[in-house]
Enzyme design. Sequence first.
Site, PDB file in Angstrom:
ATOM      1  N   HIS A   1       0.822  -1.216   0.000  1.00  0.00           N
ATOM      2  CA  HIS A   1       0.000   0.000   0.000  1.00  0.00           C
ATOM      3  C   HIS A   1       0.853   1.262   0.000  1.00  0.00           C
ATOM      4  CE1 HIS A   1      -4.086  -1.770   0.781  1.00  0.00           C
ATOM      5  NE2 HIS A   1      -3.315  -2.813   1.017  1.00  0.00           N
TER       6      HIS A   1
ATOM      7  N   ASP B   1       3.473   9.334  -0.540  1.00  0.00           N
ATOM      8  CA  ASP B   1       2.290   8.535  -0.211  1.00  0.00           C
ATOM      9  C   ASP B   1       2.154   7.455  -1.272  1.00  0.00           C
ATOM     10  OD1 ASP B   1      -0.003   7.922   1.280  1.00  0.00           O
ATOM     11  OD2 ASP B   1      -0.524  10.045   1.453  1.00  0.00           O
TER      12      ASP B   1
HETATM   13  P1  ADQ Z   1      -3.176   5.944   4.752  1.00  0.00           P
HETATM   14  O1  ADQ Z   1      -1.777   6.388   4.996  1.00  0.00           O
HETATM   15  O2  ADQ Z   1      -3.996   5.679   5.938  1.00  0.00           O
HETATM   16  O3  ADQ Z   1      -3.230   4.662   3.807  1.00  0.00           O
HETATM   17  P2  ADQ Z   1      -5.042   7.311   2.837  1.00  0.00           P
HETATM   18  O4  ADQ Z   1      -4.883   6.613   1.571  1.00  0.00           O
HETATM   19  O5  ADQ Z   1      -5.256   8.779   2.675  1.00  0.00           O
HETATM   20  O6  ADQ Z   1      -3.837   7.138   3.839  1.00  0.00           O
HETATM   21  O7  ADQ Z   1      -6.316   6.714   3.573  1.00  0.00           O
HETATM   22  C1  ADQ Z   1      -6.847   7.255   4.739  1.00  0.00           C
HETATM   23  C2  ADQ Z   1      -8.293   6.786   4.895  1.00  0.00           C
HETATM   24  O8  ADQ Z   1      -8.722   7.044   6.228  1.00  0.00           O
HETATM   25  C3  ADQ Z   1      -9.245   7.519   3.962  1.00  0.00           C
HETATM   26  O9  ADQ Z   1     -10.204   6.631   3.450  1.00  0.00           O
HETATM   27  C4  ADQ Z   1      -9.897   8.569   4.872  1.00  0.00           C
HETATM   28  O10 ADQ Z   1     -11.207   8.921   4.491  1.00  0.00           O
HETATM   29  C5  ADQ Z   1      -9.889   7.864   6.211  1.00  0.00           C
HETATM   30  N1  ADQ Z   1      -9.794   8.886   7.280  1.00  0.00           N
HETATM   31  C6  ADQ Z   1      -8.858   9.829   7.417  1.00  0.00           C
HETATM   32  N2  ADQ Z   1      -9.140  10.630   8.471  1.00  0.00           N
HETATM   33  C7  ADQ Z   1     -10.258  10.153   9.025  1.00  0.00           C
HETATM   34  C8  ADQ Z   1     -11.058  10.556  10.152  1.00  0.00           C
HETATM   35  N3  ADQ Z   1     -10.772  11.607  10.929  1.00  0.00           N
HETATM   36  N4  ADQ Z   1     -12.136   9.818  10.439  1.00  0.00           N
HETATM   37  C9  ADQ Z   1     -12.461   8.755   9.672  1.00  0.00           C
HETATM   38  N5  ADQ Z   1     -11.759   8.347   8.591  1.00  0.00           N
HETATM   39  C10 ADQ Z   1     -10.662   9.033   8.277  1.00  0.00           C
HETATM   40  C11 ADQ Z   1      -2.282   3.721   3.285  1.00  0.00           C
HETATM   41  C12 ADQ Z   1      -1.173   4.332   2.423  1.00  0.00           C
HETATM   42  C13 ADQ Z   1      -1.789   5.177   1.314  1.00  0.00           C
HETATM   43  C14 ADQ Z   1      -2.758   4.335   0.492  1.00  0.00           C
HETATM   44  C15 ADQ Z   1      -3.730   3.585   1.389  1.00  0.00           C
HETATM   45  C16 ADQ Z   1      -4.575   2.589   0.604  1.00  0.00           C
HETATM   46  O11 ADQ Z   1      -0.304   5.121   3.231  1.00  0.00           O
HETATM   47  O12 ADQ Z   1      -0.787   5.710   0.471  1.00  0.00           O
HETATM   48  O13 ADQ Z   1      -3.497   5.186  -0.375  1.00  0.00           O
HETATM   49  O14 ADQ Z   1      -3.064   2.867   2.420  1.00  0.00           O
HETATM   50  O15 ADQ Z   1      -3.780   1.725  -0.158  1.00  0.00           O
END
Ligand code: ADQ
Length: 472
Positions: free
Chosen positions: A155, A364
């Site tokens: 990921h 990311d």
């Molecule tokens: P993350 O580093 O966690 O994921 P991201 O891809 O942005 O980063 O996903 C975060 C998720 O958490 C989003 O669906 C978002 O809506 C949710 N989220 C964030 N803040 C929140 C809050 N306050 N309350 C509820 N939900 C919240 C890792 C990798 C990324 C990759 C993903 C998926 O670091 O690069 O995109 O996995 O593969």
Amino acid sequence: MTRLVAVSNRVTVPRRVTVAGGLAVGVLAAMKSRGGLWFGWSGETTDGQPGPPVLTNRQNVTFATIPLPAEDHEPYYGGFCNGSLWPLFHYFVGSMQYSDVHFAAYGRVNRLFAERLAPLLLDDDLVWVHDYHLIPLAAELRRMGLRQPLGFFLHIPFPHVEALRALPVHAEIVRDLVQYDLVGFQTARDLECFRSAVAEVLGPAALRPDGSIQSDGRRVRVGVFPIGVDVDEIQRESRLSLSSETVRRMCDGLLGRRCIIGVDRLDYSKGLVDRFLAYERYMETCPDSHNRVTFLQIAPLSRADLRTYAEIRRSLEQTAGRINGRFAETDWTPIRYLNRNYSHEVLMGFLRTAEVGVVTPMRDGMNLVAKEFIAAQDPENPGVLVLSTLAGAAEELSSALLVNPRDTRGVAEAIQRALAMPLEERRARHGEQLAVLRHNDIHAWHSRFIDALQACARPAIVAPPRLQANVR
Ligand code: ADQ
């Protein structure tokens, strides 16, 4: 249909509590649509070795969880996973720590996962392992004689070999990855980095002309599988939640001011301090914005007991406090900074309300929030995405306003440009981005990966065809 078995470090049995994290969001979507077994850590620790997994059924998914031995958890999770691999893979090479003790715990936890998972597996299962915590799992399962197709999806970014070489055990990491039958990455850049690491560790002859990898007489397939979002569901959620109490209160609190939004787990890789500095610069150069624009940053705490995460939290609080102290007026707080989790629906409502989404990670793998922001917008009057070139999402969303996250002047200018962008241009950019999102949505992500993994189960004497354009 063969059963899908997903394995990830952490498994949260869905309740009403929302977990912020892209992996959980993506894997849950795959499991809900296909059904199967999801195996991983329960979030608890135990003295001594854990017993058999606890099984919980929710609709068509069985969740199988184990606690981790208390003595291994910290060196495995805080130590090797998040003290070595996470910073290194996000190019924070100077922050990477390494200890043999941590690496040994990483190996033990992976062995434990294999030992507790193996009795649950059926002969024709497809096993899909997620992320950097579990790189050695295939090698452990193979040692136990398991023959099911084993797939791995990373990921987070895969670093260039010159960064990877800083890790004393980088060769073990590469050798463990090629024990899988299929290794998937978020972007073509990550795949190319992996291929150069394979050439370095196994020798250039390991790279086959068809793009796959040759290891110990086996063929390892590799591919690019950009993770996506459920566009229709987000559009529905974001529309509906506009009338929810929480979103209404947030909008009322803006008092008609324009809203810029950031949503990220609180992590140093997400570029939050530089983002606040860019917003400060924007306010310096655009005095008209004072009392007319509010920046809402939602950043739920993650890995809160690790030192580097406590530090970034402190420095963000200081920066937000200083900027607010400098610009705030009696009836206006320029940065609203919240460390809270929200339901997905409420979050999508917040995103829809904002006119600018600022997604500026230092690195990311993909960044789902960038995609969620686009999907949540009103297509008739959409907001504008300011996106870091160092997020995997930038490979697909080339019509966002692309910025370097450390370039505070560039990010400030992009915010200014986004807020001034005419409706026609906003619609055109949004239309392009939505088309990309639909093409690579969450369903496409898991079905492409699972189809490619299924193909690995075919008998070796059948010449394997090219499955998709992006699988080699
Ligand atoms: P993350 O580093 O966690 O994921 P991201 O891809 O942005 O980063 O996903 C975060 C998720 O958490 C989003 O669906 C978002 O809506 C949710 N989220 C964030 N803040 C929140 C809050 N306050 N309350 C509820 N939900 C919240 C890792 C990798 C990324 C990759 C993903 C998926 O670091 O690069 O995109 O996995 O593969």
